[in-house]
Motif scaffolding. Structure first.
Motif, PDB file in Angstrom:
ATOM      1  N   GLU A  43      78.087  60.814  53.241  1.00  0.00           N
ATOM      2  CA  GLU A  43      78.894  61.717  54.068  1.00  0.00           C
ATOM      3  C   GLU A  43      77.935  62.556  54.922  1.00  0.00           C
ATOM      4  OE1 GLU A  43      78.928  65.222  53.259  1.00  0.00           O
ATOM      5  OE2 GLU A  43      77.251  64.472  52.047  1.00  0.00           O
ATOM      6  N   GLY A  89      81.825  58.421  47.371  1.00  0.00           N
ATOM      7  CA  GLY A  89      82.690  57.323  46.965  1.00  0.00           C
ATOM      8  C   GLY A  89      82.190  56.588  45.746  1.00  0.00           C
ATOM      9  N   LEU A  90      81.350  57.233  44.949  1.00  0.00           N
ATOM     10  CA  LEU A  90      80.829  56.552  43.767  1.00  0.00           C
ATOM     11  C   LEU A  90      81.833  56.556  42.629  1.00  0.00           C
ATOM     12  CD1 LEU A  90      77.248  58.062  43.804  1.00  0.00           C
ATOM     13  CD2 LEU A  90      77.870  55.692  44.282  1.00  0.00           C
ATOM     14  N   SER A  91      82.501  57.679  42.523  1.00  0.00           N
ATOM     15  CA  SER A  91      83.338  57.825  41.340  1.00  0.00           C
ATOM     16  C   SER A  91      84.807  57.699  41.695  1.00  0.00           C
ATOM     17  CB  SER A  91      83.075  59.181  40.687  1.00  0.00           C
ATOM     18  OG  SER A  91      83.939  59.362  39.605  1.00  0.00           O
ATOM     19  N   ARG A 108      74.749  65.377  41.906  1.00  0.00           N
ATOM     20  CA  ARG A 108      74.082  64.078  41.914  1.00  0.00           C
ATOM     21  C   ARG A 108      72.835  64.187  42.786  1.00  0.00           C
ATOM     22  NH1 ARG A 108      77.191  59.265  40.470  1.00  0.00           N
ATOM     23  NH2 ARG A 108      79.395  59.705  40.151  1.00  0.00           N
ATOM     24  N   HIS A 119      79.845  70.350  42.278  1.00  0.00           N
ATOM     25  CA  HIS A 119      81.034  69.730  42.860  1.00  0.00           C
ATOM     26  C   HIS A 119      81.588  68.615  41.976  1.00  0.00           C
ATOM     27  CE1 HIS A 119      83.754  68.510  46.031  1.00  0.00           C
ATOM     28  NE2 HIS A 119      83.276  67.275  46.018  1.00  0.00           N
ATOM     29  N   GLY A 165      85.065  68.637  40.095  1.00  0.00           N
ATOM     30  CA  GLY A 165      86.018  67.642  40.571  1.00  0.00           C
ATOM     31  C   GLY A 165      86.521  66.741  39.458  1.00  0.00           C
ATOM     32  N   ASN A 166      85.691  66.562  38.440  1.00  0.00           N
ATOM     33  CA  ASN A 166      86.069  65.706  37.328  1.00  0.00           C
ATOM     34  C   ASN A 166      85.206  66.074  36.125  1.00  0.00           C
ATOM     35  OD1 ASN A 166      86.731  63.697  35.578  1.00  0.00           O
ATOM     36  ND2 ASN A 166      85.657  62.074  36.703  1.00  0.00           N
ATOM     37  N   ARG A 171      85.275  65.389  33.184  1.00  0.00           N
ATOM     38  CA  ARG A 171      85.121  64.375  32.122  1.00  0.00           C
ATOM     39  C   ARG A 171      85.301  65.037  30.752  1.00  0.00           C
ATOM     40  NH1 ARG A 171      81.792  59.796  35.064  1.00  0.00           N
ATOM     41  NH2 ARG A 171      82.173  60.550  37.164  1.00  0.00           N
ATOM     42  N   ARG A 173      90.019  58.910  45.851  1.00  0.00           N
ATOM     43  CA  ARG A 173      89.589  59.517  47.109  1.00  0.00           C
ATOM     44  C   ARG A 173      89.402  58.444  48.167  1.00  0.00           C
ATOM     45  NH1 ARG A 173      84.449  61.666  46.107  1.00  0.00           N
ATOM     46  NH2 ARG A 173      84.419  60.234  44.342  1.00  0.00           N
ATOM     47  N   PHE A 179      89.526  63.886  54.639  1.00  0.00           N
ATOM     48  CA  PHE A 179      89.606  63.732  53.197  1.00  0.00           C
ATOM     49  C   PHE A 179      91.001  63.264  52.813  1.00  0.00           C
ATOM     50  CE2 PHE A 179      90.294  65.608  48.939  1.00  0.00           C
ATOM     51  CZ  PHE A 179      89.245  65.031  48.267  1.00  0.00           C
ATOM     52  N   GLN A 213      92.224  70.954  42.969  1.00  0.00           N
ATOM     53  CA  GLN A 213      91.838  71.971  43.944  1.00  0.00           C
ATOM     54  C   GLN A 213      91.939  73.383  43.348  1.00  0.00           C
ATOM     55  OE1 GLN A 213      90.876  71.594  47.232  1.00  0.00           O
ATOM     56  NE2 GLN A 213      91.120  73.676  47.997  1.00  0.00           N
TER      57      GLN A 213
END
Ligand code: HEM
Lengths: 412, 538, 521
Positions: C220, C227-229, C344, C386, C390-391, C393, C417, C441, C456
């Protein structure tokens, strides 16, 4: 020692009687606790002693049914004129109180506090580390400052402190023969003295806004309704009798309570040094909860009525009966006061009934609020403040009045 | 000081509904001075209710009852002083609110009249106190932390934060313990209490009492449950009893296995939870039964001694046999039979699939939500009428409470920890269940937590309520039907009208974090591993 | 392309496919990120015809120039379509039918309470995360007064403004995916011309791209691999060759991305059943009736502008303010800061204490990692970074016994996404070139409240995420703190906002049969 040399308090109570009175005073908290538990509204003859917080509030708030019993004696002191202190909730009462309240202003409290503190500081500083507080500090400062504020100067002959203290005693506490004899001449003397002051002040054309008298005369001059000499005289006299005698009673008691509690004293001193004026006041007020100005406030039933109606302890009172609202008990009632046995200087205002409640709540409460911490702070700031060796270091009483208490502290 | 959770519910005159709403809205509108709309900022109230954690006043509306005025209070220490404080802050508004309520028909009517009379000066607190309810179950996320301590530890955590910030890179290369000691000595003057050992959150006595209460109630219930088997054992010989047991137990179990599965498309992935719970806890259950046996033994021996005029050795022996049979009957017959009955009810329950939430009420609820990290909700649901259902609610709710009280010490319900103070109480003469909760984050996330992390417990508490999504075996399915459960819950709610939080910016987790920081700083020294763990929280 | 981009395994979702019976009904974009179609044109449409009737005609025209493509195989180009609630209304979908759509969709992204939750606007002011003057476009859904006749609502002390209107009104979104830019542009133009004939204006058009770098990674604008996850939807029947169990780390219920299938809360969303041949609701037992939502989904679009130079300059400032790295003695670089913000590394690997997670496949960063066991305290990947917001886990667990249930519960809020960039890459990331760029997005989810809005509100923008306080997502949030785990104590810095909302709303992505039905309106 007084300035004039004449003792201010009457020395009439016998040793034994005084001893008994002191014991009773000390036993009151326990007694009240027992009453609250076992006999919350006690009827003894035609006297009803009300001890629960809720019920004390109810009695004080229900002024219609439970009136103040002060009118009769007050009329004697005022030469036949009514003063609000003893009145029922009428238009006349509201008008008197309204006029009087319009004289005292919120902004006065700042300079009152400043002046008080300066005066107190001077006395403490001059004491050289050993000080009798009742008379030398508390009474002197209170009278000096309030006389100034009211605009009632000292009489040339006689002692204002004796006059008003004596009349206060007659009005609220005792009524023995010798006291009445004294009152018979003191009451007119005070009234004449005040009339004299009013006259002179008007003649001088000094309507300065600094004191209450000046403000009243200015209003009179502007032709406002209700500001005749008679009213001004009666009000000033009521203030002088009702006001200044009280701080020299309660402040020694507060100090005594602090001296009994080293932790509380230390934190009061810390507050005074900070200086945290509100917290200092909090300490004084809290100390008083353990020994207030009076354990009860008297009332008189104006009709047949019921206290605590709608509850299990519902209690009938006949017209004319005496009702004693035990504010000291109410302020220690664990059902309403959190940890009543603990010294907590940050309590909520509604937990205190020192100034009464409802219609006849103390007129001077704002003045006291300003002056109490100011009188005490200079002393509290002193290092190593402690009692003098007994017996001087113990609060002594003359009847109901604290008579002397000597403290010592380090000279910086 | 113990955190007390109480509520008051009074019926409102329908004619005064609007007036009451206006009163409560004004109470809020006239006071909140926080962030725009922030319902949690009431400096005057918070200062004058120094022990209060959460306070709410709502009007609960529903179509088949008149509205209820509900006052919810969570506060430290004794009750009397608290109600006096509340009266001192809101007295006249409370009196006005009482005037909107129906005159009670019980012996508080006279007091009601006196308090609500025209120009009355009678204190409202004593009247309110007569109507205070103790919740049947309540939950505290930060158990054992009085408000004062929460606020003090918040101030401490902020001071630590400030120090760390001011310190910049000065900490590099130091050990966690060095940092801790440095912070401790820097902050000690301002926070003198760092020198003291922190008070135990849950004193040993309280813990013991919690367990004792639970054990006592469980013992009572289970002991009674042994009676049928024991009586049979007293009447019949072992062989006869064995035959009878086989005759009864086999069909019961056959029936049970057929019945226990979810019917139709009710099933969610959570099926069989109850049985597998029983299986994984088999040892505990066996242990409990053994304890039950030992405790019941003297009781039933004395009964035999007195009733049957036996000698001691004989009585011991006879009662051992009776109890053993009692347990066998309980496990083999009574429990599955009771579950079959429950299953029968569950299969015939009506669940409301399309509950209608009044759109105006919904808008008002949403409008009050999500201004701060905490939210509040009030919900009232009707209880299903069947006797075993009611019995479950009336006995089960307090039992669940005792169990939670004893077993949950760290604020976790399942794996969720977002509840500050919640309570369940029965209102309208026991016909409805009131639920009040002060929780963290959004309503959506709160209910997602319920659904995802605690649906068994939630199902157990609410399965006896009218319209609840279909349930299997008391704890399965039910709240696991996510959207159905959410819709049902929303429709049972009313807008929160007035709500105060004493620490509106703190979540349960953050309060715990602050507590860990504070406790860590109180220690004179920590071993390196503990210090490192402590530093993780900074 | 011999060396197919490795990361498109996830992008394409080739790890899962819909069963045949569904694939031809579902829009291709649900299952694929179209990594083989890196160039796209995003067209925002407004319906200009008067009134609210006969609104299906444009779809018939569209069918001729740009037919919406199903998910049944790779094609050389692809078209995706979403319609807003105001769009459906304008097309003549009746209120009784609209009532069957989800509430957030009906109310729109800029409903007042929703704006507060998404942190776009609190009270009367737009937040710092929105471009100056407020967003440019939305569906402009009118505020729902709930038919309040009682005056209760009107009498509330109101502290926010309920009517917000954007300059552009968007009724539908059309995304044309192609291999090459000229082809996409020409096609977009053709489509616009055709639509114009039936009173549909293209009110905003953006060329949006995936943009692969030399290693086949999508980057990006800030330069991070994106777009990895992605979650991996699972359904026993509707997913082609479904494994016996969902993926242990990234598996979610198909119903969470596609309506009409069992979702994460064990429910199947039923939509309004309409008459196949008519315009109204069908008899509930009508076997021929069409469930409008079935095999459709909701698409959340947020046009996010990125100030790349601002981001990196601020990262550099932060790096400098931290002094030298005590381990190496050298100063921290801005990459180091940026990597913590995302969670990451620049190469795309998740950060771990002392470095990054070792790859299982050397060509592609792992995505089946968890947090609790290896990085509970966030010493590698910051707790508030982020990707952790965002996740999360299993990272919200505080005890080992909770990890399973917390992983499961956080997977109930996963989103697919589908983001593409607009604007050119910046030349020098430290120099502001004044060019507009950002991320279009897109989120595919079946329950907007439980998925996008939850992510969000409860994770990204919550100032109380975990035990963090006074900080929000360092990439998306307003100016706030950001803590990065370190020994002996975490570093806490102040981050500023460089990502701003320029427009957006909620779209319904109908199934192909539903499009056909709509076209007959
Ligand atoms: C300009 C804006 C944004 C940028 C530059 C951005 C960038 C990134 C990057 C680089 C990743 C890591 C790559 C990956 O794991 O796939 C990522 C992951 C993610 N982002 Fe964003 N993002 C943006 C906006 C958003 C928004 C608005 C949301 C949601 C509200 C969001 C939610 C997520 C999620 C859920 C993940 C995946 C985390 C995981 O599964 O581990 N992002 N983003």
């Amino acid at each position: 020692m007084t300035r004039t040399g004449a003792p201010i308090l009457r020395n009439r109570t016998g040793k034994l009687k005084q001893w008994v009175m002191n014991r009773v005073r000390a036993a009151l908290p326990g007694l009240f606790a027992a009453f609250r538990r076992l006999w919350p509204i006690a009827k003894i003859g035609s006297v009803h002693v009300v001890t629960l917080h809720d019920d004390v509030r109810e009695v004080l708030l229900t002024d219609k049914a439970f009136k103040v019993p002060y009118a009769k004696k007050l009329v004697v002191l005022m030469e036949g004129h009514e003063a609000f202190i003893g009145m029922q909730d009428t238009d006349a009462y509201r008008s008197q109180l309204g006029r009087l309240e319009s004289l005292a202003r919120p902004e006065d409290m700042d300079w009152l506090a400043d002046a008080t503190e300066q005066r107190a500081e001077a006395i403490v500083a001059a004491s050289g580390g050993r000080l009798e507080v009742v008379d030398t500090l508390f009474r002197t400062v209170t009278f000096d400052i309030l006389e100034d504020y009211f605009g009632v100067t000292k009489p040339e002959i006689g002692d204002m402190r004796i006059w008003s203290t004596r009349m206060f005693e007659y009005q609220f506490l005792g009524s023995d023969e010798s006291l009445y004899e004294e009152i018979e001449w003191m009451a007119p003397a005070l009234l004449r003295h005040i009339e004299d002051i009013i006259e002179k002040r008007r003649a001088s054309g000094d309507f300065s806004q600094k004191d209450l008298l000046g403000r009243a005369l200015a209003l009179q001059q502007q032709g406002e309704k209700g500001w005749d000499d008679l009213f001004i005289r009666t009000m000033l006299s009521a203030l002088v009798i009702g006001g200044p005698p009280q701080p020299p009673m309660v402040l020694p008691q507060a100090l005594e309570q602090l001296l009994r509690r080293p932790d509380a004293l230390a934190s009061a001193q810390k507050a005074a040094r900070e200086p945290d004026e509100a917290l200092t006041f909090g300490h004084i007020f809290e100390a008083l909860r353990f020994d207030p100005i009076s354990p009860i406030l008297p009332r008189e039933a104006t009709c047949d009525c019921v206290i605590a109606q709608g509850t299990k302890r519902s209690h009938k009172v006949a017209k004319g009966d005496k009702v004693l609202a035990a504010i000291q008990s109410a302020m220690s009632d664990p059902r309403r006061i959190p940890s009543p046995g603990s010294f907590i200087p940050t309590r909520q205002p509604h937990e205190y009934l020192h100034f009464g409640l409802g219609l006849h709540e103390c007129f001077g409460r704002h003045i006291n609020r300003a002056m109490f911490p100011a009188i005490c702070a200079p002393l509290l700031r002193r290092k190593n403040l402690r009692r003098a060796k007994r017996p001087a270091g113990k609060l002594a009483y003359e009847g109901f009045f604290p008579a002397s208490l000597t403290v010592v502290f380090d000279k910086d | 000081m113990r955190l007390n959770t109480r509520s008051i519910s009074l019926e409102v005159k329908p004619s005064h509904e609007d007036k009451l709403v206006r009163l409560l809205v004004d109470l809020r509108g006239g006071r909140s001075v926080g962030r725009e709309g922030e319902p949690g900022h009431y400096p005057d109230i918070l200062a004058r209710l120094p022990t209060c954690h959460f306070l709410s006043i709502c009007m609960v509306e529903s179509s088949d009852y008149d509205p209820l005025l509900v006052i919810e209070a969570n506060f430290d220490g004794p009750e009397g002083p608290f109600w006096a404080q509340l009266q001192a802050v809101l007295g006249e508004a409370l009196r006005e609110a009482l005037r909107c309520c129906k005159r009670p028909l019980d012996d508080t009517a006279e007091l009601y009249d006196l308090v609500t009379a025209h120009r009355s000066r009678r204190d409202p607190a004593p009247f309110l106190e007569r109507h205070v309810m103790r919740p049947k179950a309540f939950f505290h996320g930060n158990r054992g932390l009085p408000r004062e301590r929460i606020l003090a530890e918040k101030a401490l955590a902020e001071a630590v934060e400030q120090r760390l910030h001011d310190g910049g890179g000065a900490w590099n290369g130091k050990s966690s313990e060095d940092v801790r000691l440095a912070l401790r000595s820097q902050l000690m003057p301002r926070f003198e209490w760092l020198g003291q050992k922190p008070a135990a959150r849950i004193p040993l006595g309280e813990s013991l009492l919690d367990w004792a209460k639970l054990a006592a109630v469980l013992f009572l219930v289970l002991h009674l449950a042994l009676v049928p088997g024991a009586i049979l054992a007293a009447l019949l010989g072992n062989t006869a009893l064995g035959v009878l047991l086989a005759l009864v137990a086999v069909p019961v179990w056959l029936f049970f296995t057929r019945y226990r599965r979810p019917a139709g498309d009710v099933g969610t992935s959570s099926s069989n939870t109850l049985l597998s719970l029983a299986r994984t806890n088999a040892f505990k259950i066996i242990g409990a039964l053994a304890v039950l046996f030992l405790l019941s033994w003297p009781v039933s021996a004395s009964v035999n001694l007195v009733a049957k005029d036996m000698a001691w050795p004989e009585a011991w022996q006879a009662s051992a046999r009776q109890l053993a049979w009692g347990i066998v009957w309980l496990v083999a017959v009574l429990v599955p039979a009771a579950l079959i009955w429950m299953r029968y009810l569950e299969r015939h329950d009506s669940s409301q699939d399309g509950p209608v939430t009044d759109p105006v009420a919904l808008r008002q609820m949403r409008e009050m939500e999500d201004w701060i990290p905490q939210n509040h909700m009030v919900s009232v649901v009707s209880l299903r009428p069947q006797i075993p259902r009611r019995a479950m609610s009336y006995i089960g709710t307090p039992l669940i409470h005792l169990a939670l009280r004893a077993a949950v010490r760290d604020g976790y319900l399942g794996s969720m920890r977002t509840i500050h103070c919640a309570q369940w109480a029965f209102v309208n003469n026991g016909s409805r269940l009131l639920f009040l909760s002060n929780y963290d984050l959004s309503w959506e996330s709160y209910f997602d937590d319920f659904i995802e992390k605690a649906h068994e417990g939630v199902t157990a508490v609410w399965c006896g309520s009218v319209g609840f999504p279909p349930v299997t075996m008391i704890i399965e399915d039910g709240a696991a039907h996510g959207r159905a459960f959410k819709n049902w819950a929303r429709h049972s709610m009313s807008p929160t009208r007035f709500w105060v939080s004493a620490y509106p910016t703190l979540t349960v987790d953050q309060i715990e974090r602050n507590n860990r920081i504070a406790n860590g700083l109180c220690a004179a020294s920590l071993p390196p591993a503990a210090a490192r763990q402590w530093a993780d929280d900074l | 392309m011999g060396g197919r981009p490795v990361s498109d395994k996830n992008l394409d979702g080739s790890s899962w496919k819909l069963a045949k019976s569904h694939a031809h009904e579902v829009q291709g974009m649900v299952v694929s990120g179209f990594s083989h179609l890196p160039i796209s044109q995003t067209l925002l449409l407004q319906f200009k015809w008067p009134g609210t009737a006969h609104g299906g005609k444009w779809l018939q025209k569209l069918e001729k120039v740009a037919p919406v493509t199903p998910a049944d195989g790779k094609q050389d180009s692809s078209v995706s379509l979403g319609i807003t609630a105001t769009g459906l209304r304008k097309m003549g979908v009746g209120e009784e039918i609209l009532a069957g759509f989800s509430q957030p969709f009906r109310e729109g992204m800029f409903q007042t309470d929703r704006m507060r939750r998404l942190n776009d606007r609190v009270g009367k002011d737009w937040s710092e995360c929105v471009i100056k003057g407020g967003p440019l476009w939305s569906a402009n859904t009118p505020f729902d007064h709930a038919g309040d006749g009682s005056g209760q609502l009107a009498n509330l002390p109101r502290r926010d403004s309920i009517e917000v209107e954007t300059e552009l009104t968007v009724h539908a979104i059309l995304i044309i995916h192609c291999k090459e830019a000229p082809e996409a542009a020409a096609w977009a133009q053709r489509t616009a011309d055709v639509l114009k004939q039936c009173d549909v204006d293209v009110v905003r058009a953006k060329e949006t791209t995936l943009g692969f770098d030399g290693e086949g990674m999508v980057r990006e604008h800030y330069g991070f691999v994106d777009g990895l996850s992605q979650p991996i939807p699972w359904d026993e029947k509707a997913v082609h060759d479904a494994p016996p169990e969902p993926d242990p780390v990234n598996g979610i219920a198909l119903g969470d991305v596609l309506l009409g299938h069992v979702d994460g809360h064990h429910e199947v969303t039923k939509g309004p059943l309409v008459e196949r041949q008519g315009k109204g609701l069908a008899d509930p037992d009508d076997k021929e009736g069409l469930d409008l939502l079935f095999n459709g989904t909701y698409l959340v679009v947020r046009e996010l502008r990125q100030d790349v130079a601002g981001f990196w300059k601020s990262a550099k400032r932060i790096a400098r303010s931290m002094g030298p790295d005590p381990k190496t003695g050298r100063p921290f670089g801005e990459d180091w800061v940026g990597e913590r913000v995302i969670g990451r590394s620049m190469a795309g690997d998740v950060l771990r204490p002392g470095g990054v997670l070792k790859r299982k496949d050397p060509a592609v960063p792992d995505n089946d990692f968890l947090y609790f066991d290896d990085d509970r305290a966030g010493l590698g990947c910051p707790l508030g970074s982020h990707i952790r917001r965002g996740n999360p886990r299993d990272g919200l667990a505080t005890k080992p016994s909770q990890t399973k249930s917390l992983l499961a519960s956080s997977n109930r809020h996963r989103i697919i996404r589908r983001a593409r960039k607009f604007g050119p890459y910046i030349e020098d990331r430290m120099v502001d070139d004044g060019v507009e760029r950002g991320l279009m997005f897109g989120v595919i989810n079946a329950d907007i409240e439980r998925q996008f809005e939850f992510v969000q509100q409860t994770w990204m923008m919550s100032p109380s995420f975990r035990t963090l306080f006074d900080e929000t997502d360092p990439l998306l949030g307003p100016k706030s703190h950001f803590s990065m785990g370190a020994e002996p104590v975490r570093r806490r810095v102040t981050v500023h906002n460089h990502t701003r909302l320029a427009g957006g709303d909620y779209f319904f992505m109908p199934s192909l049969p539903a499009i056909e039905w709509l076209s007959r309106l």
